[in-house]
Design a protein around this motif. Structure first.
Motif, PDB file in Angstrom:
ATOM      1  N   GLY A   2      20.676 -55.256  11.320  1.00  0.00           N
ATOM      2  CA  GLY A   2      20.938 -56.349  10.549  1.00  0.00           C
ATOM      3  C   GLY A   2      21.082 -55.880   8.945  1.00  0.00           C
ATOM      4  N   SER A   3      20.891 -54.471   8.729  1.00  0.00           N
ATOM      5  CA  SER A   3      21.152 -54.090   7.442  1.00  0.00           C
ATOM      6  C   SER A   3      22.510 -53.833   6.993  1.00  0.00           C
ATOM      7  CB  SER A   3      20.239 -52.583   7.182  1.00  0.00           C
ATOM      8  OG  SER A   3      20.708 -52.128   6.043  1.00  0.00           O
ATOM      9  N   TYR A   4      22.988 -54.214   6.055  1.00  0.00           N
ATOM     10  CA  TYR A   4      24.106 -54.340   5.199  1.00  0.00           C
ATOM     11  C   TYR A   4      24.480 -52.997   4.721  1.00  0.00           C
ATOM     12  CZ  TYR A   4      25.437 -59.204   6.105  1.00  0.00           C
ATOM     13  OH  TYR A   4      25.674 -60.197   6.689  1.00  0.00           O
ATOM     14  N   ALA A   5      23.224 -52.162   4.519  1.00  0.00           N
ATOM     15  CA  ALA A   5      23.478 -50.954   3.716  1.00  0.00           C
ATOM     16  C   ALA A   5      24.149 -50.145   4.890  1.00  0.00           C
ATOM     17  CB  ALA A   5      21.949 -50.205   3.628  1.00  0.00           C
ATOM     18  N   THR A   6      24.541 -50.279   6.088  1.00  0.00           N
ATOM     19  CA  THR A   6      25.066 -49.525   7.033  1.00  0.00           C
ATOM     20  C   THR A   6      26.712 -49.265   6.388  1.00  0.00           C
ATOM     21  OG1 THR A   6      25.916 -49.304   9.319  1.00  0.00           O
ATOM     22  CG2 THR A   6      25.774 -51.298   8.479  1.00  0.00           C
ATOM     23  N   PHE A   7      27.273 -50.312   5.829  1.00  0.00           N
ATOM     24  CA  PHE A   7      28.599 -50.084   5.361  1.00  0.00           C
ATOM     25  C   PHE A   7      28.745 -49.127   4.165  1.00  0.00           C
ATOM     26  CE2 PHE A   7      28.429 -54.326   7.356  1.00  0.00           C
ATOM     27  CZ  PHE A   7      29.178 -54.001   8.576  1.00  0.00           C
ATOM     28  N   ALA A   8      27.605 -48.663   3.680  1.00  0.00           N
ATOM     29  CA  ALA A   8      27.619 -47.757   2.504  1.00  0.00           C
ATOM     30  C   ALA A   8      26.977 -46.604   2.937  1.00  0.00           C
ATOM     31  CB  ALA A   8      27.235 -48.190   1.317  1.00  0.00           C
ATOM     32  N   ASP A   9      26.849 -46.102   4.335  1.00  0.00           N
ATOM     33  CA  ASP A   9      26.198 -44.798   4.607  1.00  0.00           C
ATOM     34  C   ASP A   9      27.197 -43.767   4.411  1.00  0.00           C
ATOM     35  OD1 ASP A   9      27.989 -45.030   6.578  1.00  0.00           O
ATOM     36  OD2 ASP A   9      26.402 -44.873   8.358  1.00  0.00           O
ATOM     37  N   TYR A  10      26.488 -42.681   4.756  1.00  0.00           N
ATOM     38  CA  TYR A  10      27.225 -41.395   4.470  1.00  0.00           C
ATOM     39  C   TYR A  10      28.677 -41.327   4.996  1.00  0.00           C
ATOM     40  CZ  TYR A  10      28.362 -36.440   4.431  1.00  0.00           C
ATOM     41  OH  TYR A  10      29.055 -35.253   4.182  1.00  0.00           O
ATOM     42  N   SER A  11      28.703 -41.528   6.134  1.00  0.00           N
ATOM     43  CA  SER A  11      30.181 -41.604   6.770  1.00  0.00           C
ATOM     44  C   SER A  11      31.061 -42.590   6.352  1.00  0.00           C
ATOM     45  CB  SER A  11      29.748 -41.761   8.206  1.00  0.00           C
ATOM     46  OG  SER A  11      29.287 -42.767   8.561  1.00  0.00           O
ATOM     47  N   SER A  12      30.820 -43.558   6.143  1.00  0.00           N
ATOM     48  CA  SER A  12      31.536 -44.710   5.410  1.00  0.00           C
ATOM     49  C   SER A  12      31.982 -44.364   3.978  1.00  0.00           C
ATOM     50  CB  SER A  12      30.808 -46.015   5.218  1.00  0.00           C
ATOM     51  OG  SER A  12      30.174 -46.419   6.540  1.00  0.00           O
ATOM     52  N   LEU A  13      31.137 -43.908   3.211  1.00  0.00           N
ATOM     53  CA  LEU A  13      31.527 -43.420   1.850  1.00  0.00           C
ATOM     54  C   LEU A  13      32.234 -42.242   2.001  1.00  0.00           C
ATOM     55  CD1 LEU A  13      28.252 -43.851  -0.208  1.00  0.00           C
ATOM     56  CD2 LEU A  13      30.035 -45.226  -0.070  1.00  0.00           C
ATOM     57  N   LEU A  14      32.069 -41.164   2.948  1.00  0.00           N
ATOM     58  CA  LEU A  14      33.059 -40.109   3.160  1.00  0.00           C
ATOM     59  C   LEU A  14      34.525 -40.288   3.273  1.00  0.00           C
ATOM     60  CD1 LEU A  14      32.637 -36.905   2.943  1.00  0.00           C
ATOM     61  CD2 LEU A  14      32.596 -37.132   5.596  1.00  0.00           C
ATOM     62  N   VAL A  15      34.561 -41.573   4.263  1.00  0.00           N
ATOM     63  CA  VAL A  15      35.783 -41.924   4.742  1.00  0.00           C
ATOM     64  C   VAL A  15      36.505 -42.544   3.823  1.00  0.00           C
ATOM     65  CG1 VAL A  15      36.948 -43.448   6.250  1.00  0.00           C
ATOM     66  CG2 VAL A  15      35.395 -42.009   7.153  1.00  0.00           C
ATOM     67  N   ILE A  16      35.964 -43.205   2.923  1.00  0.00           N
ATOM     68  CA  ILE A  16      36.465 -44.182   1.860  1.00  0.00           C
ATOM     69  C   ILE A  16      36.843 -43.101   0.796  1.00  0.00           C
ATOM     70  CG2 ILE A  16      36.092 -45.550  -0.188  1.00  0.00           C
ATOM     71  CD1 ILE A  16      34.075 -47.024   1.363  1.00  0.00           C
ATOM     72  N   ALA A  17      36.190 -41.990   0.587  1.00  0.00           N
ATOM     73  CA  ALA A  17      36.680 -41.045  -0.330  1.00  0.00           C
ATOM     74  C   ALA A  17      37.808 -40.543   0.003  1.00  0.00           C
ATOM     75  CB  ALA A  17      35.434 -39.995  -0.694  1.00  0.00           C
ATOM     76  N   VAL A  18      37.888 -39.964   1.287  1.00  0.00           N
ATOM     77  CA  VAL A  18      38.945 -39.163   1.682  1.00  0.00           C
ATOM     78  C   VAL A  18      40.345 -39.983   2.027  1.00  0.00           C
ATOM     79  CG1 VAL A  18      39.934 -38.171   3.807  1.00  0.00           C
ATOM     80  CG2 VAL A  18      37.638 -37.545   3.271  1.00  0.00           C
ATOM     81  N   VAL A  19      40.367 -41.350   2.204  1.00  0.00           N
ATOM     82  CA  VAL A  19      41.507 -42.100   2.453  1.00  0.00           C
ATOM     83  C   VAL A  19      41.862 -42.547   1.046  1.00  0.00           C
ATOM     84  CG1 VAL A  19      42.236 -44.399   2.946  1.00  0.00           C
ATOM     85  CG2 VAL A  19      40.706 -42.883   4.498  1.00  0.00           C
ATOM     86  N   VAL A  20      41.089 -42.880   0.087  1.00  0.00           N
ATOM     87  CA  VAL A  20      41.463 -43.104  -1.457  1.00  0.00           C
ATOM     88  C   VAL A  20      42.113 -41.974  -1.957  1.00  0.00           C
ATOM     89  CG1 VAL A  20      40.806 -43.715  -3.871  1.00  0.00           C
ATOM     90  CG2 VAL A  20      39.792 -45.217  -1.741  1.00  0.00           C
ATOM     91  N   THR A  21      41.673 -40.801  -1.960  1.00  0.00           N
ATOM     92  CA  THR A  21      42.071 -39.737  -2.383  1.00  0.00           C
ATOM     93  C   THR A  21      43.602 -39.399  -1.742  1.00  0.00           C
ATOM     94  OG1 THR A  21      39.960 -38.638  -2.355  1.00  0.00           O
ATOM     95  CG2 THR A  21      41.591 -37.108  -2.879  1.00  0.00           C
ATOM     96  N   LEU A  22      43.573 -39.248  -0.579  1.00  0.00           N
ATOM     97  CA  LEU A  22      44.816 -39.277   0.086  1.00  0.00           C
ATOM     98  C   LEU A  22      46.035 -40.421  -0.317  1.00  0.00           C
ATOM     99  CD1 LEU A  22      45.152 -36.968   2.083  1.00  0.00           C
ATOM    100  CD2 LEU A  22      45.185 -38.876   3.956  1.00  0.00           C
ATOM    101  N   LEU A  23      45.603 -41.566  -0.453  1.00  0.00           N
ATOM    102  CA  LEU A  23      46.690 -42.610  -0.957  1.00  0.00           C
ATOM    103  C   LEU A  23      47.021 -42.283  -2.250  1.00  0.00           C
ATOM    104  CD1 LEU A  23      45.171 -45.743   0.612  1.00  0.00           C
ATOM    105  CD2 LEU A  23      47.246 -44.562   1.429  1.00  0.00           C
ATOM    106  N   LEU A  24      46.180 -42.036  -3.322  1.00  0.00           N
ATOM    107  CA  LEU A  24      46.338 -41.699  -4.628  1.00  0.00           C
ATOM    108  C   LEU A  24      47.511 -40.492  -4.781  1.00  0.00           C
ATOM    109  CD1 LEU A  24      42.900 -42.456  -6.634  1.00  0.00           C
ATOM    110  CD2 LEU A  24      45.058 -43.649  -6.462  1.00  0.00           C
TER     111      LEU A  24
END
Lengths: 503, 336
Positions: A459-481
């Motif tokens: 039930g913890s929403y923090a899971t959406f901001a865990d290490y793997s999520s943030l890593l994926v966000i960073a990679v995808v955003v960089t790629l798209l930019l």
């Protein structure tokens, strides 16, 4: 087994008479919908979706994918000969392709478009084959929380870069998500928006909705056009390009392949974007930029190669992760899931025949298409002479039979008719159907993964901001930019896409 | 121009053929109606209502059975697909049909799950259960490097650590869900059930996002063979050809016997003679080598059982299912 052994076992699947037949049907129908202005690959795929239900998963997916890349071939024909793009990814081809045709050089233009498509398509399958298996291993580590993040990012990207109003695209995504909630809640079995009707418990039939929103609305829009199309008739003996044509095309084809393959990962409109970027790059690199717009063969070769090169890449997120990034692969996903095959990291171990059969069939299909598109180009051009008055009733009958046959449910036919009407009205007001369809498919999955992620995290929403999520966000955003920066550098912008959308 | 139109027409014909018609055609081909006077089956087709969509594994199994039955009965056995509401749509449809043996349903545990979760207005007693045809055994799998070597070790860990063990299943209300809840609660262990569809539970288990997965053998067998997963128990006491060496939960001291069963049922009031004829046709079809081959391909175990034994089994299964569903509902209410 090595990749080579796997590929050989894939050919064993793809070269059975049944696979070959359906691969041919897919490629043939794909070329037809690519040639016919108004009918695009999506409408082509949804119209034949019911046909796949009687087939095994590998054969079904081979046929549907054939339509997808077949349409990329067919689209160029109409662009070159009539100056009407057969589908959105062939808009740029009109510029120099039609100019060449007017100068009596339709043959070389068609030839180069087909050969470029073949090279782009084949290299792209090679990429798909080499990239997916190692990636699948990594993808296994992608948990539901990361999938949620990825899907939300894909939807935002689509709303942001698709042609047309961003607000309208976003509205269609939200509508798709909302319609997707109809039926029993998958996780707790609570009925939603069913109004006590047992028939709505499983939600609205995807096939009926897809055929209605895509097929029927497209047909209705085409009915408005009454003018007959005059095509330039190419002479077959003029097909052979000159030495100079080949010299000008070769680098364009090479660059187009690379551009298409890289830009194929953009969610939503990758094939369209890649053609614009390719055209801009060819113009920039050309020694004779003044020829562009006056029949430069590189202006045909580059974009036509690029749009085919996106097809393999676009399959990677679907087959490696199970998340479709473009509407066409969303349809493939729904077809596979209906057959009990879930694409994802385990597809390669659990259904190797589907993955390798598909890869092998894409090699075969590209050869089939090359053969179809060169000698038979005259036949396809003649398709344009069929009056819509004949074509429309035929397609309507096919759609109705198809929708009814899925579950022998008369209500589905009504869903198709009503959603066709709604789709028509929405399109008249400039709302695109593609984002709606994608959201419809992603919606179920988004909700399921969102709630599963929460179950798993207690039930913890923090899971959406865990290490793997943030890593994926960073990679995808960089790629798209980076891709966006590249696109801007070479003169692609949303306003160009908007303009293309209107033609 | 002509030829292109012909091709469009060809596509139309193919569409129609590949979807609804084909199974009926095949059945009709394999069995030309014999002219018999008044006895069942009367030369008329025997319809088989299926519940989970034309493309499901369930319907694929039904088609194999229908082909076999058509050969024995000498009449076509067409599949009539009535999917929806976890199977409830088809059961309701069958209950409105005449009890003359010409209407049958390809039933399963779903008759109990839909009833006890409130989707079906009547329970299994509304039908005559002609014969059991197949079972699929839920298998409990953990990662190969998990600390638990036996079911007992896992159960003791789960008991000592309430709300820590995440158990994946193949969807809310699925047989794997019901069976896993039944197993852990029989030992007084509190777990977190994780509802997953389309084999995602296996992926979660491999990646370590859940500790246990209860899945049908087909979903885990490639990973057991590759040495990534280990099956600790079958939650059914029927031997499974895929895992001949795995002990059942019952043999390991846990009183759980909850396979997914499938069989043929007819509306109440169907005469004994007709039921006996259907039963005989089913028996012959199930015992054929074709049926066994199909089982290996689709993933089921042929498990014929005649009316009396079958009905008794359903009654026990129904009772347990009702208890488990009550428990799940109570747990959900407590969570709110």
């Amino acid at each position: 087994m090595s990749a080579f052994d796997h590929l050989m076992s894939g050919f064993a699947v793809a070269l059975t008479w049944k696979s070959l037949l359906y691969c041919f049907i897919g490629c043939f129908w794909g070329t037809i919908v690519g040639v016919l202005p108004g009918l695009g690959p999506l409408a082509g795929m949804v119209l034949l979706l019911p046909l796949t239900f009687g087939l095994d998963p590998a054969t079904g997916i081979i046929m549907l994918t054939g339509i997808f890349y077949g349409a990329m071939y067919g689209g160029s024909t109409t662009s070159i000969l009539v100056r009407i793009p057969g589908e959105a990814a062939s808009v740029v081809t009109c510029i120099d392709g039609y100019e060449m045709a007017r100068q009596g050089r339709a043959g070389p233009a068609l030839m180069i478009a087909a050969v470029g498509s073949f090279i782009g398509g084949t290299v792209s399958v090679l990429g798909l084959m080499l990239v997916t298996p190692p990636l699948a291993h990594v993808m296994l580590q992608i948990g539901p929380q990361v999938e949620v993040v990825l899907m939300l990012m894909a939807m935002c990207t689509i709303a942001f870069i698709s042609g047309g109003s961003r607000l309208k695209t976003a509205a269609m995504i939200v509508l798709g998500l909302a319609v997707g909630t109809i039926g029993l809640d998958k996780l707790t079995g609570v009925p939603r928006f069913t109004f006590g009707n047992l028939g709505l418990a499983d939600g609205l039939s995807f096939t009926a909705l897809a055929i209605g929103l895509f097929g029927i609305s497209e047909i209705l829009i085409n009915l408005e056009k009454s003018e007959t199309i005059k095509a330039i008739q190419p002479k077959l003996k003029d097909l052979v390009p000159r030495w100079k044509d080949l010299k000008d095309s070769a680098p364009a084809v090479t660059r187009g392949t690379i551009i298409g393959f890289i830009f194929g990962i953009i969610p939503g409109v990758s094939h369209v974007v890649s053609t614009f970027v390719s055209y801009a790059i060819e113009k920039r690199f050309s020694k004779h930029p003044e020829e562009f717009g006056r029949g430069a063969i590189a202006g045909v070769a580059g974009p036509e190669t690029a749009n085919n090169a996106t097809t393999g890449t676009a399959m990677i997120p679907l087959l490696g992760l199970g998340i479709p990034s473009i509407p066409a692969t969303a349809i493939l996903l729904s077809a596979l899931v209906m057959k009990g095959v879930s694409p994802g990291p385990l597809l390669l171990t659990e259904h190797p025949e589907v993955f390798w059969g598909l890869v092998a069939s894409m090699y075969v299909g590209n050869v089939v298409l090359l053969i179809l598109n060169l000698p038979l180009v005259g036949l396809f051009v003649n398709l344009l002479r069929i009056p819509y008055g004949w074509l429309v009733p035929t397609i309507l009958v096919i759609s109705t039979i198809g929708v009814y046959s899925v579950s022998s449910n008369a209500a589905d036919v009504w869903i198709m008719v009503v959603s066709g009407g709604i789709g028509y009205i929405l399109r008249k007001f400039g709302y695109e159907m593609a984002p709606l369809l994608l959201a419809l498919v992603l919606g179920d999955r988004l909700e399921e993964q969102f709630r599963t992620a929460l179950t798993m995290s207690g039930g913890s929403y923090a899971t959406f901001a865990d290490y793997s999520s943030l890593l994926v966000i960073a990679v995808v955003v960089t790629l798209l930019l980076i891709l966006q920066a590249l696109a801007w550098t070479f003169g692609y912008s949303k306003s160009i896409a908007d303009e293309a959308e209107r033609t | 121009m002509r030829s292109s139109i012909r091709r469009v027409a060809l596509a139309a014909a193919l569409t129609a053929m590949a979807s609804s018609g084909i199974c009926q055609d095949e059945a009709a081909k394999s069995a030309k109606p014999k002219s018999s006077s008044s006895a069942f089956p009367d030369g008329k087709p025997v319809e088989m209502v299926t519940l989970f969509g034309a493309a499901s594994a369930s319907t694929a199994t039904a088609r194999v059975l229908a082909d076999g039955m058509a050969k024995v009965l000498g009449v076509p056995v067409p599949i009539v697909d009535k999917p929806g509401a976890g199977g409830a749509t088809g059961y309701v449809y069958l209950s409105t049909q005449k009890p003359d043996g010409h209407s049958t349903v390809w039933s399963s545990n779903s008759i109990s799950t839909t009833f006890h979760s409130g989707q079906l207005p009547f329970d299994y007693k509304n039908f005559v259960h002609v014969a059991r045809v197949t079972v699929e055994n839920p298998a409990l799998a953990v990662k190969a490097d998990a600390p638990w070597k036996t079911l007992k070790e896992l159960m003791e860990y789960a008991k000592a650590n309430p709300d820590k063990v995440r158990v994946g299943n193949s969807g809310q209300g699925s047989q794997t869900h019901i069976a896993s809840v039944a197993l852990f609660s029989s030992a007084g262990a509190k777990i977190i059930p994780v509802h997953r569809t389309g084999g995602q539970a296996t992926a979660d288990l491999l990646a370590g996002r859940i500790e246990v997965a209860v899945q049908f053998p087909q979903a885990v067998v490639p990973h057991v063979k590759s040495g990534d997963l280990r099956v600790l128990a079958l939650l059914s006491s029927i031997p499974d050809p895929v895992f001949p060496d795995v002990k059942s939960a019952k043999a390991q001291g846990y009183n759980i016997d909850m396979p997914l069963w499938r069989g043929i049922a007819v509306p109440k009031g169907t005469s004994k003679a007709v039921v006996a004829k259907l039963q005989d046709a089913i028996k012959k079809a199930v015992e054929s080598p074709e049926f066994k081959d199909a089982g290996n391909k689709i993933g089921f175990t042929p498990a014929y059982q005649p009316t009396d034994a079958f009905t008794k089994m359903i009654a026990e299964d129904d009772k347990r299912t009702s208890e488990v569903i009550k428990e799940i509902k109570a747990a959900e209410a407590a969570a709110k």
